[in-house]
Design a protein around this motif. Structure first.
Motif, short mmCIF file in Angstrom:
data_model
loop_
_atom_site.label_atom_id
_atom_site.label_comp_id
_atom_site.label_asym_id
_atom_site.label_seq_id
_atom_site.Cartn_x
_atom_site.Cartn_y
_atom_site.Cartn_z
N ASP A 37 0.83 -1.21 0.00
CA ASP A 37 0.00 0.00 0.00
C ASP A 37 0.86 1.27 0.00
N VAL A 38 1.99 1.23 0.70
CA VAL A 38 2.82 2.45 0.76
C VAL A 38 3.82 2.51 -0.38
N ALA A 39 4.10 1.37 -1.01
CA ALA A 39 5.05 1.35 -2.12
C ALA A 39 4.48 0.47 -3.23
N PRO A 40 3.54 1.03 -4.01
CA PRO A 40 2.82 0.21 -5.00
C PRO A 40 3.75 -0.51 -5.98
N ASP A 41 4.84 0.14 -6.38
CA ASP A 41 5.81 -0.56 -7.22
C ASP A 41 6.91 -1.11 -6.31
N LEU A 42 6.75 -2.37 -5.96
CA LEU A 42 7.64 -2.98 -4.96
C LEU A 42 9.09 -3.08 -5.43
N TYR A 43 9.27 -2.96 -6.76
CA TYR A 43 10.62 -3.22 -7.30
C TYR A 43 11.44 -1.95 -7.53
N LYS A 44 10.79 -0.80 -7.34
CA LYS A 44 11.45 0.47 -7.63
C LYS A 44 12.11 1.00 -6.35
N PRO A 45 13.33 1.55 -6.45
CA PRO A 45 13.90 2.17 -5.25
C PRO A 45 12.95 3.24 -4.73
N LEU A 46 12.85 3.38 -3.41
CA LEU A 46 11.84 4.24 -2.81
C LEU A 46 12.24 5.71 -2.85
N ASP A 47 11.25 6.59 -3.07
CA ASP A 47 11.55 8.01 -2.87
C ASP A 47 11.42 8.31 -1.37
N ASP A 48 11.73 9.55 -0.98
CA ASP A 48 11.79 9.86 0.46
C ASP A 48 10.46 9.63 1.17
N ASP A 49 9.35 10.07 0.53
CA ASP A 49 8.04 9.90 1.18
C ASP A 49 7.69 8.43 1.35
N GLU A 50 7.97 7.66 0.30
CA GLU A 50 7.69 6.22 0.39
C GLU A 50 8.56 5.56 1.46
N ALA A 51 9.80 5.98 1.53
CA ALA A 51 10.70 5.40 2.54
C ALA A 51 10.18 5.72 3.94
N ASP A 52 9.72 6.96 4.15
CA ASP A 52 9.16 7.32 5.46
C ASP A 52 7.95 6.45 5.80
N ALA A 53 7.07 6.30 4.80
CA ALA A 53 5.86 5.50 5.04
C ALA A 53 6.24 4.04 5.30
N LEU A 54 7.23 3.57 4.59
CA LEU A 54 7.65 2.17 4.78
C LEU A 54 8.25 1.97 6.17
N ILE A 55 9.00 2.95 6.63
CA ILE A 55 9.59 2.87 7.98
C ILE A 55 8.48 2.69 9.02
N ASP A 56 7.39 3.45 8.85
CA ASP A 56 6.26 3.31 9.79
C ASP A 56 5.67 1.90 9.75
N VAL A 57 5.46 1.40 8.53
CA VAL A 57 4.86 0.07 8.38
C VAL A 57 5.78 -1.00 8.98
N VAL A 58 7.07 -0.88 8.71
CA VAL A 58 8.03 -1.87 9.22
C VAL A 58 8.06 -1.81 10.75
N GLY A 59 7.96 -0.60 11.30
CA GLY A 59 7.91 -0.46 12.76
C GLY A 59 6.70 -1.16 13.35
N GLU A 60 5.55 -1.03 12.67
CA GLU A 60 4.34 -1.71 13.16
C GLU A 60 4.50 -3.23 13.08
N LEU A 61 5.09 -3.69 11.99
CA LEU A 61 5.31 -5.13 11.85
C LEU A 61 6.26 -5.65 12.92
N ARG A 62 7.29 -4.87 13.23
CA ARG A 62 8.24 -5.28 14.27
C ARG A 62 7.55 -5.35 15.63
N GLU A 63 6.72 -4.33 15.92
CA GLU A 63 5.98 -4.33 17.19
C GLU A 63 5.06 -5.54 17.29
N TYR A 64 4.39 -5.82 16.17
CA TYR A 64 3.46 -6.95 16.19
C TYR A 64 4.22 -8.27 16.34
N ALA A 65 5.36 -8.37 15.67
CA ALA A 65 6.18 -9.58 15.79
C ALA A 65 6.63 -9.76 17.25
#
Ligand SMILES: [Fe+2]
Ligand SMILES: [Fe+2]
Length: 144
Positions: A37-65
């Motif tokens: 959802d935050v990086a629709p093209d999974l294969y493209k290097p992320l721009d800054d906004d996408e990277a920020d959004a991905l950091i949030d998602v990864v943080g949530e996944l880490r908390e849930y794990a």
């Protein structure tokens, strides 16, 4: 064209037979979809906004794990599972690797989202099949 991905791929093979843990495993796989959802093209290097959004998602996944690992290790203590130390070591290594990925993203390392998604997906799948399933069998024989 890259192969299409089934991002919420929770399959019967992953069921370990402890409902609370199975639900958490399934939720984790469902949450992995948030990466797309935050990086629709999974294969493209992320721009800054996408990277920020991905950091949030990864943080949530880490908390849930973390929540899941605590629940699972609690079930292991309940039945004095002899594989607890091995599991704890694997869980801790996963969290350490995820924190390293988050640091790389924060430092602006060009990384496509697929790398993050595949790491988390494949680790979880292999961990469930390799370590959690044997625990599920032990638990069903030894539960109070
Ligand atoms: Fe585990
Ligand atoms: Fe697990």
């Amino acid at each position: 064209m890259p192969p299409s991905l089934n991002l919420a791929g929770f399959i019967k093979e992953y069921v370990i037979g402890i409902p609370e843990l199975d639900e958490q495993h399934e939720t984790f796989f469902t949450m992995l979809d948030n990466i797309a959802d935050v990086a629709p093209d999974l294969y493209k290097p992320l721009d800054d906004d996408e990277a920020d959004a991905l950091i949030d998602v990864v943080g949530e996944l880490r908390e849930y794990a973390l929540l899941h690992f605590r629940t699972e290790e609690g079930c292991m203590r309940e039945v004095e599972y002899p594989g607890l130390d091995k599991q704890k070591e694997a869980h801790n290594r996963f969290i350490t690797d995820v924190i390293r990925m988050e640091a790389d993203l924060l430092n602006g390392t060009a990384m496509p989202a697929i790398k993050v998604r595949n790491f988390m997906h494949d680790w979880y799948r292999d961990h469930i099949l390799g370590l959690d399933k044997p625990f599920g069998e032990f638990y069903s024989k030894n539960k109070p």
